[in-house]
Design a protein around this motif. Structure first.
Motif, PDB file in Angstrom:
ATOM      1  N   ARG A  19       0.841  -1.197   0.000  1.00 32.85           N
ATOM      2  CA  ARG A  19       0.000   0.000   0.000  1.00 32.85           C
ATOM      3  C   ARG A  19       0.880   1.253   0.000  1.00 32.85           C
ATOM      4  O   ARG A  19       1.123   1.857   1.040  1.00 32.85           O
ATOM      5  N   PRO A  20       1.338   1.664  -1.172  1.00 35.05           N
ATOM      6  CA  PRO A  20       2.239   2.826  -1.278  1.00 35.05           C
ATOM      7  C   PRO A  20       1.691   4.100  -0.645  1.00 35.05           C
ATOM      8  O   PRO A  20       2.462   4.962  -0.233  1.00 35.05           O
ATOM      9  N   VAL A  21       0.375   4.220  -0.545  1.00 29.11           N
ATOM     10  CA  VAL A  21      -0.217   5.412   0.070  1.00 29.11           C
ATOM     11  C   VAL A  21       0.282   5.585   1.508  1.00 29.11           C
ATOM     12  O   VAL A  21       0.287   6.691   2.038  1.00 29.11           O
ATOM     13  N   LEU A  22       0.764   4.517   2.122  1.00 31.26           N
ATOM     14  CA  LEU A  22       1.247   4.589   3.498  1.00 31.26           C
ATOM     15  C   LEU A  22       2.696   5.037   3.619  1.00 31.26           C
ATOM     16  O   LEU A  22       3.130   5.451   4.683  1.00 31.26           O
ATOM     17  N   TRP A  23       3.444   4.943   2.528  1.00 32.59           N
ATOM     18  CA  TRP A  23       4.877   5.231   2.655  1.00 32.59           C
ATOM     19  C   TRP A  23       5.482   6.074   1.542  1.00 32.59           C
ATOM     20  O   TRP A  23       6.549   6.648   1.717  1.00 32.59           O
ATOM     21  N   ASP A  24       4.829   6.191   0.409  1.00 30.81           N
ATOM     22  CA  ASP A  24       5.411   6.900  -0.730  1.00 30.81           C
ATOM     23  C   ASP A  24       4.977   8.367  -0.730  1.00 30.81           C
ATOM     24  O   ASP A  24       3.891   8.718  -1.195  1.00 30.81           O
ATOM     25  N   LYS A  25       5.839   9.222  -0.199  1.00 32.07           N
ATOM     26  CA  LYS A  25       5.523  10.639  -0.071  1.00 32.07           C
ATOM     27  C   LYS A  25       5.419  11.358  -1.404  1.00 32.07           C
ATOM     28  O   LYS A  25       4.923  12.478  -1.468  1.00 32.07           O
ATOM     29  N   THR A  26       5.868  10.733  -2.492  1.00 34.73           N
ATOM     30  CA  THR A  26       5.784  11.369  -3.801  1.00 34.73           C
ATOM     31  C   THR A  26       4.377  11.285  -4.393  1.00 34.73           C
ATOM     32  O   THR A  26       4.068  11.997  -5.341  1.00 34.73           O
ATOM     33  N   LEU A  27       3.542  10.434  -3.842  1.00 31.16           N
ATOM     34  CA  LEU A  27       2.174  10.296  -4.335  1.00 31.16           C
ATOM     35  C   LEU A  27       1.299  11.416  -3.778  1.00 31.16           C
ATOM     36  O   LEU A  27       1.377  11.737  -2.589  1.00 31.16           O
ATOM     37  N   ASP A  28       0.465  11.994  -4.627  1.00 29.74           N
ATOM     38  CA  ASP A  28      -0.467  13.023  -4.162  1.00 29.74           C
ATOM     39  C   ASP A  28      -1.438  12.459  -3.133  1.00 29.74           C
ATOM     40  O   ASP A  28      -1.822  13.140  -2.184  1.00 29.74           O
ATOM     41  N   ILE A  29      -1.824  11.207  -3.317  1.00 28.83           N
ATOM     42  CA  ILE A  29      -2.786  10.575  -2.417  1.00 28.83           C
ATOM     43  C   ILE A  29      -2.200  10.338  -1.024  1.00 28.83           C
ATOM     44  O   ILE A  29      -2.928  10.153  -0.059  1.00 28.83           O
ATOM     45  N   PHE A  30      -0.875  10.391  -0.902  1.00 33.35           N
ATOM     46  CA  PHE A  30      -0.211  10.220   0.397  1.00 33.35           C
ATOM     47  C   PHE A  30      -0.731  11.235   1.408  1.00 33.35           C
ATOM     48  O   PHE A  30      -0.834  10.942   2.598  1.00 33.35           O
ATOM     49  N   LYS A  31      -1.092  12.416   0.936  1.00 27.77           N
ATOM     50  CA  LYS A  31      -1.565  13.490   1.815  1.00 27.77           C
ATOM     51  C   LYS A  31      -3.037  13.336   2.183  1.00 27.77           C
ATOM     52  O   LYS A  31      -3.530  14.047   3.054  1.00 27.77           O
ATOM     53  N   GLY A  32      -3.735  12.411   1.532  1.00 27.07           N
ATOM     54  CA  GLY A  32      -5.160  12.230   1.777  1.00 27.07           C
ATOM     55  C   GLY A  32      -5.430  11.375   3.002  1.00 27.07           C
ATOM     56  O   GLY A  32      -5.077  10.201   3.042  1.00 27.07           O
ATOM     57  N   ARG A  33      -6.023  11.980   4.000  1.00 32.69           N
ATOM     58  CA  ARG A  33      -6.299  11.245   5.238  1.00 32.69           C
ATOM     59  C   ARG A  33      -7.234  10.066   5.023  1.00 32.69           C
ATOM     60  O   ARG A  33      -7.064   9.023   5.641  1.00 32.69           O
ATOM     61  N   CYS A  34      -8.227  10.227   4.170  1.00 33.03           N
ATOM     62  CA  CYS A  34      -9.184   9.142   3.930  1.00 33.03           C
ATOM     63  C   CYS A  34      -8.485   7.936   3.318  1.00 33.03           C
ATOM     64  O   CYS A  34      -8.727   6.795   3.717  1.00 33.03           O
ATOM     65  N   ALA A  35      -7.614   8.193   2.370  1.00 37.10           N
ATOM     66  CA  ALA A  35      -6.906   7.103   1.694  1.00 37.10           C
ATOM     67  C   ALA A  35      -5.957   6.382   2.648  1.00 37.10           C
ATOM     68  O   ALA A  35      -5.900   5.148   2.662  1.00 37.10           O
ATOM     69  N   THR A  36      -5.232   7.132   3.452  1.00 40.23           N
ATOM     70  CA  THR A  36      -4.299   6.489   4.374  1.00 40.23           C
ATOM     71  C   THR A  36      -5.053   5.761   5.481  1.00 40.23           C
ATOM     72  O   THR A  36      -4.663   4.661   5.883  1.00 40.23           O
ATOM     73  N   ARG A  37      -6.135   6.344   5.946  1.00 43.09           N
ATOM     74  CA  ARG A  37      -6.943   5.682   6.976  1.00 43.09           C
ATOM     75  C   ARG A  37      -7.517   4.371   6.450  1.00 43.09           C
ATOM     76  O   ARG A  37      -7.513   3.361   7.147  1.00 43.09           O
ATOM     77  N   GLU A  38      -8.004   4.383   5.217  1.00 46.65           N
ATOM     78  CA  GLU A  38      -8.547   3.169   4.604  1.00 46.65           C
ATOM     79  C   GLU A  38      -7.456   2.113   4.443  1.00 46.65           C
ATOM     80  O   GLU A  38      -7.678   0.931   4.701  1.00 46.65           O
ATOM     81  N   ALA A  39      -6.272   2.532   4.032  1.00 46.34           N
ATOM     82  CA  ALA A  39      -5.161   1.584   3.866  1.00 46.34           C
ATOM     83  C   ALA A  39      -4.779   0.956   5.203  1.00 46.34           C
ATOM     84  O   ALA A  39      -4.559  -0.253   5.285  1.00 46.34           O
TER      85      ALA A  39
END
Length: 66
Positions: A19-39
């Motif tokens: 789940r790159p949303v949890l660790w890849d700071k280059t992704l725009d979605i990394f900043k999305g709380r909903c996406a990280t919470r879901e992951a």
């Protein structure tokens, strides 16, 4: 938590790496709380099959272990 939880570190690492949303700071979605919470919720569900049925307090305690 009422009981001690033993989590296999290799499994946890694999679940987070998937789940790159949890660790890849280059992704725009990394900043999305909903996406990280879901992951994180997905990771917790895989580590604890009863996670979705837990009360909010139990979920928060499970997340702090992971």
């Amino acid at each position: 938590m009422d009981k001690e939880t033993n989590i296999d570190n290799n499994i946890l690492i694999a679940l987070v790496q998937a789940r790159p949303v949890l660790w890849d700071k280059t992704l725009d979605i990394f900043k999305g709380r909903c996406a990280t919470r879901e992951a994180w919720s997905q990771v917790c569900c895989e580590l604890n099959e009863d996670f979705k049925e837990m009360e909010s307090k139990g979920k928060n305690e499970s997340r702090t272990v992971a």
